[in-house]
Motif scaffolding. Sequence first.
Motif, mmCIF file in Angstrom:
data_model
loop_
_atom_site.group_PDB
_atom_site.id
_atom_site.type_symbol
_atom_site.label_atom_id
_atom_site.label_comp_id
_atom_site.label_asym_id
_atom_site.label_seq_id
_atom_site.Cartn_x
_atom_site.Cartn_y
_atom_site.Cartn_z
ATOM 1 N N UNK A 32 0.802 -1.227 0.000
ATOM 2 C CA UNK A 32 0.000 0.000 0.000
ATOM 3 C C UNK A 32 0.838 1.282 0.000
ATOM 4 N N UNK A 33 2.030 1.238 0.595
ATOM 5 C CA UNK A 33 2.884 2.422 0.681
ATOM 6 C C UNK A 33 4.191 2.151 -0.045
ATOM 7 N N UNK A 34 4.467 2.961 -1.064
ATOM 8 C CA UNK A 34 5.654 2.738 -1.879
ATOM 9 C C UNK A 34 6.752 3.741 -1.615
ATOM 10 N N UNK A 35 7.982 3.287 -1.773
ATOM 11 C CA UNK A 35 9.160 4.139 -1.695
ATOM 12 C C UNK A 35 9.777 4.211 -3.090
ATOM 13 N N UNK A 36 10.181 5.410 -3.491
ATOM 14 C CA UNK A 36 10.631 5.623 -4.865
ATOM 15 C C UNK A 36 11.881 6.499 -4.918
ATOM 16 N N UNK A 37 12.707 6.251 -5.926
ATOM 17 C CA UNK A 37 13.823 7.131 -6.281
ATOM 18 C C UNK A 37 13.415 7.850 -7.554
ATOM 19 N N UNK A 38 13.618 9.152 -7.595
ATOM 20 C CA UNK A 38 13.209 9.986 -8.734
ATOM 21 C C UNK A 38 14.451 10.677 -9.288
ATOM 22 N N UNK A 39 14.568 10.672 -10.624
ATOM 23 C CA UNK A 39 15.714 11.330 -11.256
ATOM 24 C C UNK A 39 15.277 12.017 -12.534
ATOM 25 N N UNK A 40 15.712 13.259 -12.703
ATOM 26 C CA UNK A 40 15.539 13.917 -13.992
ATOM 27 C C UNK A 40 16.859 13.774 -14.738
ATOM 28 N N UNK A 41 16.747 13.572 -16.047
ATOM 29 C CA UNK A 41 17.928 13.316 -16.857
ATOM 30 C C UNK A 41 18.440 14.588 -17.505
ATOM 31 N N UNK A 42 19.744 14.623 -17.691
ATOM 32 C CA UNK A 42 20.393 15.778 -18.316
ATOM 33 C C UNK A 42 20.248 15.672 -19.830
ATOM 34 N N UNK A 43 19.795 16.737 -20.453
ATOM 35 C CA UNK A 43 19.667 16.769 -21.902
ATOM 36 C C UNK A 43 18.381 17.456 -22.331
ATOM 37 N N UNK A 44 18.350 17.860 -23.592
ATOM 38 C CA UNK A 44 17.177 18.546 -24.141
ATOM 39 C C UNK A 44 16.792 18.022 -25.513
ATOM 40 N N UNK A 45 17.192 16.789 -25.789
ATOM 41 C CA UNK A 45 16.790 16.154 -27.047
ATOM 42 C C UNK A 45 16.654 14.660 -26.775
ATOM 43 N N UNK A 46 15.903 13.980 -27.619
ATOM 44 C CA UNK A 46 15.698 12.544 -27.438
ATOM 45 C C UNK A 46 17.034 11.806 -27.426
ATOM 46 N N UNK A 47 17.929 12.199 -28.290
ATOM 47 C CA UNK A 47 19.233 11.535 -28.397
ATOM 48 C C UNK A 47 20.044 11.662 -27.104
ATOM 49 N N UNK A 48 20.165 12.872 -26.577
ATOM 50 C CA UNK A 48 20.950 13.051 -25.351
ATOM 51 C C UNK A 48 20.248 12.434 -24.140
ATOM 52 N N UNK A 49 18.926 12.483 -24.109
ATOM 53 C CA UNK A 49 18.188 11.871 -23.004
ATOM 54 C C UNK A 49 18.288 10.348 -23.051
ATOM 55 N N UNK A 50 18.295 9.767 -24.243
ATOM 56 C CA UNK A 50 18.498 8.323 -24.380
ATOM 57 C C UNK A 50 19.868 7.925 -23.843
ATOM 58 N N UNK A 51 20.895 8.696 -24.194
ATOM 59 C CA UNK A 51 22.252 8.411 -23.706
ATOM 60 C C UNK A 51 22.300 8.509 -22.184
ATOM 61 N N UNK A 52 21.664 9.535 -21.634
ATOM 62 C CA UNK A 52 21.655 9.717 -20.178
ATOM 63 C C UNK A 52 20.938 8.554 -19.491
ATOM 64 N N UNK A 53 19.843 8.096 -20.082
ATOM 65 C CA UNK A 53 19.089 6.977 -19.508
ATOM 66 C C UNK A 53 19.915 5.700 -19.528
ATOM 67 N N UNK A 54 20.608 5.437 -20.623
ATOM 68 C CA UNK A 54 21.422 4.229 -20.726
ATOM 69 C C UNK A 54 22.612 4.276 -19.771
ATOM 70 N N UNK A 55 23.237 5.420 -19.654
ATOM 71 C CA UNK A 55 24.397 5.558 -18.768
ATOM 72 C C UNK A 55 23.952 5.574 -17.306
ATOM 73 N N UNK A 56 22.878 6.306 -17.004
ATOM 74 C CA UNK A 56 22.324 6.482 -15.668
ATOM 75 C C UNK A 56 23.424 6.704 -14.625
ATOM 76 N N UNK A 57 24.476 7.402 -15.034
ATOM 77 C CA UNK A 57 25.554 7.752 -14.115
ATOM 78 C C UNK A 57 25.316 9.156 -13.599
ATOM 79 N N UNK A 58 26.165 9.603 -12.718
ATOM 80 C CA UNK A 58 26.002 10.945 -12.156
ATOM 81 C C UNK A 58 26.072 12.023 -13.240
ATOM 82 N N UNK A 59 26.785 11.759 -14.337
ATOM 83 C CA UNK A 59 26.867 12.759 -15.404
ATOM 84 C C UNK A 59 25.560 12.868 -16.179
ATOM 85 N N UNK A 60 24.736 11.813 -16.160
ATOM 86 C CA UNK A 60 23.474 11.833 -16.886
ATOM 87 C C UNK A 60 22.290 12.287 -16.051
#
Length: 97
Positions: A32-60
Motif C-alpha cells: 500500500x505504501x511505496x518508496x521511490x527514487x526519482x531522477x531527472x535526466x540531463x539533456x534537451x533532445x531525445x538523443x541526449x536523453x536516451x544516452x543519459x538513460x542508458x548511462x544512468x551515471x552521475x553525469x546523466x
Amino acid sequence: MIVIRVELWSAVNGQKSELARMVIDNIGGTNHLGDYRCRTLRGRSEETLDRALLAMSSTGIQREGRIVGHPRLREHVWNLVAKALTGMGYGQPKGGR
C-alpha cells in the motif's frame, strides 16, 4: 520504472521534439505504501536523453530525490509525479532550492 517524457508537438508541421525526461524507480515499501527514487535526466533532445538513460551515471542525472510512504493504491500516479518534481526543487522560485 516509470518514465515521464515532456514533448513539444508542433502545431505548424506536426514535428515532435522531446524536451525533458524523468524516471521514477520503485525501491521498496509495502503493498500500500511505496518508496521511490526519482531522477531527472540531463539533456534537451531525445538523443541526449536516451544516452543519459542508458548511462544512468552521475553525469546523466540532472536532479535526484526520494519519496517515502507514497499511498500507491489510493493516489493517482500524477500525485507521485508532482511529489517527485516538488521534492527535487522544481516549481519553486530561483534560490528556493
